[in-house]
Design a protein around this motif. Structure first.
Motif, PDB file in Angstrom:
ATOM      1  N   SER A  14       0.828  -1.213   0.000  1.00  0.00           N
ATOM      2  CA  SER A  14       0.000   0.000   0.000  1.00  0.00           C
ATOM      3  C   SER A  14       0.861   1.263   0.000  1.00  0.00           C
ATOM      4  N   VAL A  15       1.816   1.330   0.940  1.00  0.00           N
ATOM      5  CA  VAL A  15       2.670   2.514   1.038  1.00  0.00           C
ATOM      6  C   VAL A  15       3.603   2.604  -0.167  1.00  0.00           C
ATOM      7  N   GLY A  16       4.091   1.456  -0.633  1.00  0.00           N
ATOM      8  CA  GLY A  16       4.996   1.447  -1.773  1.00  0.00           C
ATOM      9  C   GLY A  16       4.357   1.991  -3.024  1.00  0.00           C
ATOM     10  N   ALA A  17       3.076   1.736  -3.206  1.00  0.00           N
ATOM     11  CA  ALA A  17       2.378   2.248  -4.392  1.00  0.00           C
ATOM     12  C   ALA A  17       2.359   3.772  -4.388  1.00  0.00           C
ATOM     13  N   PHE A  18       2.084   4.365  -3.223  1.00  0.00           N
ATOM     14  CA  PHE A  18       2.090   5.829  -3.133  1.00  0.00           C
ATOM     15  C   PHE A  18       3.490   6.394  -3.397  1.00  0.00           C
ATOM     16  N   LEU A  19       4.527   5.741  -2.871  1.00  0.00           N
ATOM     17  CA  LEU A  19       5.900   6.210  -3.080  1.00  0.00           C
ATOM     18  C   LEU A  19       6.303   6.103  -4.551  1.00  0.00           C
ATOM     19  N   ALA A  20       5.827   5.045  -5.220  1.00  0.00           N
ATOM     20  CA  ALA A  20       6.150   4.883  -6.640  1.00  0.00           C
ATOM     21  C   ALA A  20       5.477   5.960  -7.467  1.00  0.00           C
ATOM     22  N   VAL A  21       4.210   6.257  -7.116  1.00  0.00           N
ATOM     23  CA  VAL A  21       3.498   7.307  -7.842  1.00  0.00           C
ATOM     24  C   VAL A  21       4.196   8.647  -7.638  1.00  0.00           C
ATOM     25  N   ALA A  22       4.736   8.850  -6.425  1.00  0.00           N
ATOM     26  CA  ALA A  22       5.438  10.098  -6.132  1.00  0.00           C
ATOM     27  C   ALA A  22       6.829  10.140  -6.738  1.00  0.00           C
ATOM     28  N   GLY A  23       7.269   9.039  -7.319  1.00  0.00           N
ATOM     29  CA  GLY A  23       8.570   8.989  -7.959  1.00  0.00           C
ATOM     30  C   GLY A  23       9.731   8.811  -7.009  1.00  0.00           C
ATOM     31  N   THR A  29      11.273   3.070  -7.559  1.00  0.00           N
ATOM     32  CA  THR A  29      10.883   2.508  -8.855  1.00  0.00           C
ATOM     33  C   THR A  29       9.988   1.296  -8.648  1.00  0.00           C
ATOM     34  N   VAL A  30       9.390   0.847  -9.735  1.00  0.00           N
ATOM     35  CA  VAL A  30       8.563  -0.363  -9.682  1.00  0.00           C
ATOM     36  C   VAL A  30       9.409  -1.578  -9.301  1.00  0.00           C
ATOM     37  N   GLY A  31      10.617  -1.627  -9.843  1.00  0.00           N
ATOM     38  CA  GLY A  31      11.513  -2.740  -9.496  1.00  0.00           C
ATOM     39  C   GLY A  31      11.866  -2.757  -8.024  1.00  0.00           C
ATOM     40  N   ASP A  32      11.996  -1.542  -7.428  1.00  0.00           N
ATOM     41  CA  ASP A  32      12.270  -1.475  -5.995  1.00  0.00           C
ATOM     42  C   ASP A  32      11.112  -2.045  -5.183  1.00  0.00           C
ATOM     43  N   ILE A  33       9.866  -1.760  -5.618  1.00  0.00           N
ATOM     44  CA  ILE A  33       8.695  -2.312  -4.917  1.00  0.00           C
ATOM     45  C   ILE A  33       8.693  -3.828  -5.020  1.00  0.00           C
ATOM     46  N   GLN A  34       8.956  -4.298  -6.250  1.00  0.00           N
ATOM     47  CA  GLN A  34       8.975  -5.758  -6.450  1.00  0.00           C
ATOM     48  C   GLN A  34      10.061  -6.405  -5.585  1.00  0.00           C
TER      49      GLN A  34
END
Length: 602
Positions: free
Chosen positions: A285-294, A297-302
């Motif tokens: 949940s938190v990672g999605a907001f951080l990715a949207v904020a730039g 990266t998506v790879g970092d979330i994965q």
């Protein structure tokens, strides 16, 4: 029916930290293999921990290429992704290699530890006093050699590497998570206090049941062993239901201790999975907001999602290891408890004793198995070399106890026993017992050929000497009627020959030992009257020139004894030859006449 058994051990390990410290010291001689194994385990984890970050790089590169392609500003760099994945494959292959190597080394280490433990237990048995085996269950000792040592080996194999790999993975994953995102790492770390609280609760609840389980397993093994060996007696007295009931009592206690310990330890996995899933949801949940904020990266979330799972996994493993450590400490404590058991005290500076002449002297001997209950009160007797001394008396008079004292299975409480003028307490036990041959009422034969069982009396005896001893013991005829003759194999309890034949084999074993002092404890009690007469003639030949102590209830077998000692309540009440004692009309005459008195007609 089952004899006396040890009660269950305390519910908690009596000395958990002390047992673990001793176990660490015990495996110190395997330090090189242990260090190499741990090094391989750490290397395997390190290579494995780096993998998600590399995979995240490939995911980011693919996502960025796909986004650029949709925008018409570029294409997907499949070659670069291939290089990253090839590197990832090398990491995982290297990790698997080190993991395989540490497993190989650790398995060998633990099996060598188990081998050493079993060897030391068996060597310990040879040094323990006879009193230990008269007061402890055989099944409990067997359980320590088998179940407890196996538990130590299995738990040690898993615990050591699991602790190291889990801690290494925990540290490595923590470093990687912090390097990816400090915010997401902080969310994940919030699960640690929750996990620790739950772990402490479960461990404290399960600890006592693991110890209780190991102790009760020894009791159950003891009942099974005793019931199996005494099955004929159980059936004769129709005590099958009682035997099963006794077993059910301890088996039920083992069942309850077992399921409680396993159930509580089984709670670890679902509890830790629940906590991990909470962290997993929060990170996504938190990672999605951080990715949207730039910010990431998506790879970092994965990669971080994998690290969350890899972060909770070692915590789960450590909780499981805590249970294994409880089992390890409980089993190791029982093994070390046995190894710390009493031993026969060695003589500091033993006197030399070659083949003795056979002069034996009892001087004011006083003894009791329990200090406040004296069995032998004031026993004094002089035995010349070559004399045959018969010891008679009612059951419990102390006849067999005297022979145990003479062999130094026990030491006298007061007085002394000398052989050739030397106090036996000044002699090494092995040197003393090398001068004794013994034939007991309870025969003991091991699984093996008849030839091997007779040769047990003297290992270097030739086949011709074995056969000569059998002829002297009047055993040669029946041996040759068996399939294979002297190579006929006795089973585990020698039940494939009769009781009388077993006694003849033990007498042959005494013949071949050729010792200067003989102890014959009801040696002819298990044979028929005709065979007894023949064996008595063989015994007379065997006792020629040897000092012999004969314990007999059949007084007709000791008529030719040089001296007859009549015991009653631990004291000599009469002494002399057969005819002398009969003419006195005392206690011996009463015993002798009672064996030949005619029963009154009804």
């Amino acid at each position: 029916m089952p004899g006396p058994r040890r009660g269950p051990a305390s519910e908690r390990a009596q000395d958990f930290s002390g047992t673990i410290r001793r176990l660490i010291a015990y495996i110190a001689h395997e330090r090189l293999a242990l260090l190499v194994s741990l090094g391989c385990a750490i290397a395997s984890v390190v290579f494995n921990v780096v993998g998600p970050r590399v995979l995240g790089m490939a995911t980011t590169k693919l996502f960025e290429g796909f986004t650029a392609k949709l925008a018409g500003a570029g294409s997907i760099d499949f070659e670069g992704i291939a290089y990253i994945l090839a590197g990832l494959m090398c990491l995982y292959v290297t990790s698997a290699f080190f993991n395989l190597l540490q497993g190989f080394l650790m398995t060998g280490l633990t099996q060598r530890v188990c081998y050493r433990m079993r060897r030391e237990i068996v060597e310990k048995i040879d040094r323990m006093p006879l009193g230990y085996f008269e007061t402890n269950s055989v099944g409990d000792v067997l359980s320590r050699i088998t179940n407890d040592v196996d538990t130590v080996g299995q738990s040690l194999n898993q615990c050591v590497t699991q602790v190291v790999t889990s801690l290494t993975q925990l540290i490595g994953v923590t470093v990687m998570m912090v390097s990816v995102s400090l915010q997401l790492a902080g969310i994940t770390f919030l699960t640690i206090p929750v996990s620790l609280v739950l772990v402490v609760i479960v461990v404290r609840s399960s600890q006592r049941y693991f110890r209780q389980q190991q102790a009760l397993l020894g009791l159950v093994d003891g009942i099974v062993e005793e019931s199996f060996s005494g099955q004929s007696v159980i059936q004769v007295f129709n005590r099958e239901e009682r035997a099963v009931a006794d077993f059910d009592i301890e088996n039920d206690r083992l069942y309850h201790a077992g399921w409680k310990s396993q159930f509580l330890s089984g709670l670890m996995q679902p509890i830790m999975n629940f906590v991990a899933n909470l962290a997993y949801v929060a990170v996504v949940s938190v990672g999605a907001f951080l990715a949207v904020a730039g910010q990431i990266t998506v790879g970092d979330i994965q990669a971080f999602m994998q690290y969350v799972r890899n972060f909770t996994q070692p915590i789960t493993q450590l909780t499981q290891v805590s249970n294994m450590i409880q089992m390890l400490s409980a089993a190791a404590e029982r093994v070390f408890e046995f190894l710390n058991g009493p031993e026969e005290e060695p003589v500091a500076e033993p006197r030399e004793l070659a083949r003795c002449r056979g002069a034996v002297s009892f001087e004011h001997v006083r003894f009791g198995y329990v200090p406040e209950k004296t069995i032998i009160h004031d026993f004094t007797c002089e035995v010349e070399p070559g004399q045959t001394v018969a010891i008679v008396g009612p059951t419990g008079a102390g006849k067999t106890t005297l022979m145990k004292l003479l062999m130094r299975f026990y030491d006298v409480n007061a007085g002394s026993i000398t052989v050739d003028g030397v106090d036996i307490r000044a002699l090494d036990r092995d040197a003393l017992r090398a001068n004794f041959g013994m034939v007991l009422q309870d025969t003991w034969l091991f699984e093996g050929t008849i030839r091997e069982n007779i040769r047990y009396g003297r290992a270097e005896a030739t086949d011709a000497e074995v056969e000569a001893a059998a002829r002297a013991a009047l055993a040669d005829h029946f041996i040759r009627t068996l399939p294979g003759g002297y190579d006929f194999c006795l089973n585990e309890d020698a039940s494939n020959v009769s009781q009388g034949q077993k006694q003849l084999l033990t007498i042959a074993r005494a013949f071949i030992a050729d010792r200067p002092i003989l102890i014959l404890d009801e040696a002819t009690s298990n044979v028929d009257t005709r065979t007894e007469e023949r064996i008595q003639r063989a015994m007379d030949a065997l006792m020629q020139g040897r000092t012999s102590f004969v314990i007999a209830h059949r007084l007709s077998t000791i008529r030719n004894a040089d001296k007859i000692l009549v015991l009653r309540d631990g004291d000599i009440v009469e002494s002399g030859r057969h005819e002398e004692l009969l003419s006195q009309g005392g206690f011996y005459a009463e015993l002798y006449n009672s064996q030949f008195a005619e029963e009154p007609e009804e």
